[in-house]
Write a protein that holds these residues in place. Structure first.
Motif, PDB file in Angstrom:
ATOM      1  N   TRP A   1       0.791  -1.248   0.048  1.00 32.12           N
ATOM      2  CA  TRP A   1      -0.113   0.104   0.012  1.00 32.12           C
ATOM      3  C   TRP A   1       0.843   1.147  -0.064  1.00 32.12           C
TER       4      TRP A   1
ATOM      5  N   ARG B   1      -9.094  -0.196   0.131  1.00 35.26           N
ATOM      6  CA  ARG B   1      -8.379   0.291   1.277  1.00 35.26           C
ATOM      7  C   ARG B   1      -9.475   0.466   2.375  1.00 35.26           C
TER       8      ARG B   1
ATOM      9  N   ILE C   1      -1.061  -5.504  -0.408  1.00 33.76           N
ATOM     10  CA  ILE C   1      -2.340  -5.419  -1.166  1.00 33.76           C
ATOM     11  C   ILE C   1      -2.998  -6.405  -1.070  1.00 33.76           C
TER      12      ILE C   1
END
Length: 265
Positions: free
Chosen positions: A151, A187, A200
């Motif tokens: 991320w 997210r 991720i």
């Protein structure tokens, strides 16, 4: 022990064979995957070990071209081992390459199907799968880097992601609006669930784990069933990426080459 053997072989490919870096990365990735599968010393491998591995790859949906690449990887390694007197018998001597059927080699997704898959994934509501599919279509990173995507390496405003290809190389993935949108949604979902993982992509089988090759094969198979097509492989997704960039995004050949090589422009 195998890690040391592979490291020495990698150095040989780079300094003596002078292969291009992408081929080296793919060879070493394949060899490491084989090492994990056989769970024994690479110099102790016999022909049956190789056959079991290739059979396993076929069961997971790998096509003839991908199987043949793995055969080339092992053939090169064991020829090297034989020349250096590390093995007496080459376990690849009787392994035959797969016959590539022309129609399979030419199979590709149409632009309509590329967007139809997006629509169907939206209906199912699997955000992580939407991100995975969007990433393949818009940027097509090498398979081995996908599980390690973080991320912290995403620039949402400028729509790109930094990647680490190997210990010596890094690169950049250019993302389209669809993929950025789904990354933002994923997210938010993770924060809501309280999942503070750096990666991720995660799998929730037997706890939280990083994305594996097996899971990627499973996801492609899942997408294949969703859209109702005969097959969907990494090779087909590579062609879909090119068609999408060329036809839908109207990118030039030069820009597509930069994007697919993960270089900046």
């Amino acid at each position: 022990m195998n890690e040391q053997i592979i490291s020495i072989y990698e150095k040989y490919l780079r300094t003596r064979r002078k292969m291009n870096e992408t081929t080296i990365v793919n060879y070493i990735y394949d060899l490491k995957a084989f090492s994990v599968f056989v769970n024994k010393g690479l110099f102790e491998v016999v022909e049956d070990d190789v056959k079991e591995w290739l059979t396993d790859k076929k069961k997971k949906g790998n096509g003839a071209n991908r199987i043949n690449f793995s055969i080339s990887t092992l053939s090169s390694f064991y020829k090297y081992a034989k020349r250096n007197n590390r093995i007496k018998c080459n376990p690849m001597e009787n392994i035959k390459r797969e016959i590539v059927i022309k129609n399979e080699d030419e199979f590709r997704l149409t632009i309509r199907q590329i967007f139809e898959i997006r629509k169907r994934l939206e209906e199912i509501g699997d955000t992580q799968l939407m991100v995975y599919y969007g990433l393949l279509v818009s940027a097509f990173p090498m398979k081995q880097v996908i599980g390690g995507l973080k991320w912290r390496d995403i620039n949402f405003r400028k729509k790109y992601m930094l990647i680490k290809i190997d210990n010596e190389r890094s690169g950049i993935l250019y993302l389209d609006d669809y993929t950025i949108e789904k990354l933002q949604l994923l997210r938010k979902e993770r924060k809501k669930e309280g999942l503070k993982r750096g990666q991720i992509f995660i799998t929730k089988y037997n706890g939280l784990n990083e994305l594996t090759d097996d899971t990627q094969s499973y996801w492609l198979n899942k997408i294949k069933k969703i859209i109702g097509i005969e097959k969907l492989t990494f090779s087909i997704m590579k062609k879909a990426n090119y068609s999408y960039l060329k036809t839908s995004r109207k990118f030039s050949e030069e820009k597509i080459e930069l994007i697919r090589s993960h270089r900046s422009f």
